[in-house]
Design a protein around this motif. Structure first.
Motif, short mmCIF file in Angstrom:
data_model
loop_
_atom_site.label_atom_id
_atom_site.label_comp_id
_atom_site.label_asym_id
_atom_site.label_seq_id
_atom_site.Cartn_x
_atom_site.Cartn_y
_atom_site.Cartn_z
N PRO A 114 118.86 41.35 18.79
CA PRO A 114 117.78 41.35 19.79
C PRO A 114 116.92 42.62 19.75
O PRO A 114 115.79 42.61 20.25
N LYS A 115 117.43 43.68 19.14
CA LYS A 115 116.63 44.91 19.07
C LYS A 115 115.72 44.94 17.85
O LYS A 115 114.85 45.80 17.73
N TRP A 117 114.96 32.36 21.54
CA TRP A 117 114.11 33.29 20.80
C TRP A 117 112.80 33.48 21.57
O TRP A 117 112.45 32.66 22.42
N ASP A 118 112.07 34.52 21.23
CA ASP A 118 110.77 34.77 21.83
C ASP A 118 109.75 35.09 20.75
O ASP A 118 110.07 35.79 19.79
N LYS A 163 112.73 43.68 16.19
CA LYS A 163 111.51 42.90 16.39
C LYS A 163 110.90 42.65 15.03
O LYS A 163 110.47 43.57 14.35
N ARG A 164 110.88 41.38 14.63
CA ARG A 164 110.37 41.06 13.32
C ARG A 164 108.90 40.66 13.39
O ARG A 164 108.55 39.71 14.11
N VAL A 209 111.56 37.62 18.12
CA VAL A 209 112.69 38.39 18.64
C VAL A 209 113.82 37.46 19.11
O VAL A 209 113.58 36.51 19.86
N LYS A 210 115.02 37.77 18.69
CA LYS A 210 116.20 37.04 19.20
C LYS A 210 116.49 37.51 20.61
O LYS A 210 116.56 38.70 20.89
N TYR A 211 116.67 36.56 21.52
CA TYR A 211 117.07 36.87 22.89
C TYR A 211 118.58 37.18 22.90
O TYR A 211 119.32 36.65 22.08
N ASP A 212 118.99 38.05 23.81
CA ASP A 212 120.38 38.50 23.81
C ASP A 212 121.29 37.46 24.48
O ASP A 212 121.66 37.61 25.63
N PHE A 257 105.58 39.42 17.39
CA PHE A 257 106.98 39.73 17.09
C PHE A 257 107.81 38.47 17.30
O PHE A 257 107.62 37.76 18.29
#
Ligand code: MN
Length: 196
Positions: A65-66, A135-136, A68-69, A150-153, A148
């Motif tokens: 989650p940290k 995901w976001d 950011k792709r 981003v995987k949500y935690d 970005f």
């Protein structure tokens, strides 16, 4: 309408309650194609209103989650493009080898996904063979096409596993990108003579 408060109060890594969706029945397809073109990237495609909304992710998705792709918004693609695997000729747009890295269904957590995208933040769940959970996609304000992914935690997050390294094969054919390249060239070559 929002499930934010519901989500904030629960740790889904520790409970079995449903993560919860606003849109219950609206499942659409998603595809991720690993694309060895002039630069290697992963094309992340979500089916929205009859097309594949597409983003090029240079480093591919991360389960952390940290992490950011960066995801660059590119042109919409037709739905049937998602299952394309093979070679795009060198001089053509996107010339290189394409591998279907993941596919499955996705569900928007926003009531109107297209509007959410236009506003710059889409929240969604993936049910793929490799990627799962929430995901976001979040737009960077300064540049319209830069986002970005981003995987949500949630319980599918993983801070140590490198999913692109650990699961490199095609979900259609179990091949590596080099094998796809070799096979396609072999199939296309007119070496085999007709039986006699
Ligand atoms: Mn591409």
């Amino acid at each position: 309408m929002s499930l934010d408060r519901y989500h904030k109060r629960r740790d889904f890594s520790k409970i079995k309650e449903p993560v919860g969706k606003i849109l219950k029945s609206k499942q659409s397809r998603f595809f991720i194609q690993k694309h060895a073109a002039s630069h290697l990237h992963y094309d992340f495609r979500l089916e929205i209103e009859g097309v594949l909304k597409s983003q090029a992710v240079p480093k591919g998705p991360s389960l952390d989650p940290k992490a950011k792709r960066l995801a660059i918004l590119v042109e919409d693609h037709p739905l049937d493009y998602g299952n394309f695997e093979g070679i795009i000729p060198k001089r053509q747009y996107g010339g290189g080898t394409v591998l279907v890295w993941d596919k499955g269904s996705w569900t928007s957590l926003d009531e109107k996904p297209l509007e959410a995208l236009q506003k710059g933040h889409l929240r969604f769940e993936l049910k793929g063979k490799k990627l799962l959970g929430r995901w976001d996609l979040i737009r960077l304000k300064k540049e319209k096409n830069s986002w970005f992914l981003v995987k949500y935690d949630d319980r599918f997050a993983n801070k140590t596993k490198d999913i692109t390294e650990d699961a490199p094969l095609s979900v259609l054919s179990d091949r590596t990108i080099d094998q796809i390249k070799e096979n396609t060239i072999l199939e296309a070559s007119p070496k085999k003579k007709s039986k006699h």
